[in-house]
Scaffold this active site. Structure first.
Site, mmCIF file in Angstrom:
data_model
loop_
_atom_site.group_PDB
_atom_site.id
_atom_site.type_symbol
_atom_site.label_atom_id
_atom_site.label_comp_id
_atom_site.label_asym_id
_atom_site.label_seq_id
_atom_site.Cartn_x
_atom_site.Cartn_y
_atom_site.Cartn_z
ATOM 1 C CE LYS A 1 63.840 -25.047 -47.399
ATOM 2 N NZ LYS A 1 64.035 -25.546 -46.017
ATOM 3 C CG ASP B 1 67.077 -27.477 -46.282
ATOM 4 O OD1 ASP B 1 66.520 -28.585 -46.324
ATOM 5 O OD2 ASP B 1 66.677 -26.540 -45.577
HETATM 6 P P1 ATP Z 1 66.199 -23.874 -43.475
HETATM 7 O O1 ATP Z 1 65.067 -23.636 -44.348
HETATM 8 O O2 ATP Z 1 67.277 -24.663 -44.142
HETATM 9 O O3 ATP Z 1 65.810 -24.374 -42.115
HETATM 10 P P2 ATP Z 1 67.153 -21.732 -41.986
HETATM 11 O O4 ATP Z 1 65.810 -21.333 -41.523
HETATM 12 O O5 ATP Z 1 68.007 -22.570 -41.064
HETATM 13 O O6 ATP Z 1 66.948 -22.477 -43.307
HETATM 14 P P3 ATP Z 1 69.199 -19.826 -42.879
HETATM 15 O O7 ATP Z 1 68.775 -18.641 -43.675
HETATM 16 O O8 ATP Z 1 70.039 -20.837 -43.531
HETATM 17 O O9 ATP Z 1 67.889 -20.401 -42.304
HETATM 18 O O10 ATP Z 1 69.921 -19.227 -41.579
HETATM 19 C C1 ATP Z 1 70.220 -19.935 -40.383
HETATM 20 C C2 ATP Z 1 71.393 -19.255 -39.678
HETATM 21 O O11 ATP Z 1 72.576 -19.514 -40.440
HETATM 22 C C3 ATP Z 1 71.297 -17.745 -39.590
HETATM 23 O O12 ATP Z 1 70.803 -17.363 -38.347
HETATM 24 C C4 ATP Z 1 72.709 -17.215 -39.824
HETATM 25 O O13 ATP Z 1 73.346 -16.858 -38.638
HETATM 26 C C5 ATP Z 1 73.478 -18.400 -40.416
HETATM 27 N N1 ATP Z 1 73.930 -18.228 -41.812
HETATM 28 C C6 ATP Z 1 75.029 -18.771 -42.327
HETATM 29 N N2 ATP Z 1 75.153 -18.473 -43.624
HETATM 30 C C7 ATP Z 1 74.093 -17.723 -43.970
HETATM 31 C C8 ATP Z 1 73.665 -17.139 -45.185
HETATM 32 N N3 ATP Z 1 74.383 -17.245 -46.309
HETATM 33 N N4 ATP Z 1 72.500 -16.468 -45.186
HETATM 34 C C9 ATP Z 1 71.778 -16.382 -44.045
HETATM 35 N N5 ATP Z 1 72.142 -16.882 -42.876
HETATM 36 C C10 ATP Z 1 73.290 -17.576 -42.819
#
Ligand code: ATP
Length: 276
Positions: free
Chosen positions: A13, A130
């Protein structure tokens, strides 16, 4: 594919613009964001099983939770059936490109396919802001706390995504943002295709970019490296970082820019992609 097995693609995304417009009394932030989805991402495979399990494979598997903390697992529980999940992880985690949310949305789509019934759509934003937009998985305007999603028809955009390999915890970035009530996005052009969309995007913002740079100055270096690539039309951070993107007029120019960046910064995660 064996009977009782299905797969779904979980695209990256990208927040082309992300305006923080307020904060509710319960702490949730109000957002106004233009979101598109890349042709790079993770792949989810689900198998009907007596109990829930999760295996994470792929080049970005390290550190991704393999238990009920994983958003795939939470999404499967929300659907209400036990499955054996294999998550083939290609997107960097905690990177502002919604890896976890997109995985959750792909799990919901795959479960709907496997069990031949639609997935519950209520309160999906409580899984992750998201998740609702990721269930749409193509261009959309996301507002409220992520729970209002308006699908849009947008011309495809050619991009390079770069992650410099630093974690930026989303709650810390929001905490560093001092002004919570910022103006929403202006109306985007209905006509003019990709060139008009890029011109319009240049007048929009990511309000989380400055606070993320304050926490991780390497994000400023990433943006500067993208801005220095040939043919770049717009450079910005996605989500709460640290992944940044640049837009180009065509795929060939984007691929050349990605190659240029890979040779300058072999330790950064860099990919050319098309956003839809
Ligand atoms: P966004 O763009 O929504 O802000 P994000 O930067 O929060 O995304 P994610 O990749 O969703 O990033 O990861 C955030 C945290 O969620 C990670 O540090 C991990 O511990 C946890 N997590 C839970 N499920 C997943 C998954 N399927 N893939 C990656 N991380 C995950």
């Amino acid at each position: 594919m064996p009977p009782g097995t299905t797969t779904a693609f979980a695209p990256a995304k990208v927040n082309l613009a992300l305006h923080v417009t307020g904060q509710r009394a319960d702490g949730y932030h109000l957002l106004d964001s233009l979101v598109m989805f890349a042709d790079v991402g993770d792949t989810i495979t689900l198998r009907d099983a007596p109990e829930m399990s999760l295996t994470v494979t792929g080049p970005r598997a390290t550190g991704v939770p393999t238990d009920a903390r994983n958003l795939c697992w939470k999404a499967a529980e929300r659907f209400g059936a036990a499955v054996a999940i294999t998550l083939d992880k290609h997107l960097p985690a905690a990177a502002g490109i919604g890896g976890g949310s997109s995985d959750a949305a792909a799990t919901l789509r795959a479960m709907a396919d496997l069990y031949n019934r639609s997935f519950p759509t209520e309160n999906l934003a409580t899984l992750g802001a998201d998740v609702p937009v990721c269930t749409v998985a193509h261009a959309a305007r996301m507002s409220g706390i992520g729970d209002h999603v308006l699908p849009l028809t947008m011309a495809p955009l050619h991009a390079v995504l770069v992650n410099p390999g630093v974690d930026v915890p989303t709650p810390q970035v929001f905490k560093t943002l001092t002004t919570k009530a910022n103006p929403p996005m202006t109306d985007w052009p209905d006509h003019g295709g990709a060139p008009a969309a890029i011109d319009w995007l240049q007048t929009q913002r990511n309000d989380l970019q400055a606070p993320a740079i304050a926490l991780q100055p390497v994000i400023a270096d990433t943006l500067a490296a993208l801005a220095a690539t040939t043919g770049n039309r717009l450079t910005r951070m996605s989500g709460s970082g640290a992944t940044c993107f640049a837009l180009y007029d065509d795929r060939t120019t984007a691929e050349a820019a990605a190659t240029q960046l890979q040779s300058l910064h072999p330790d950064w995660w860099t990919t050319a992609c098309t956003l839809r």
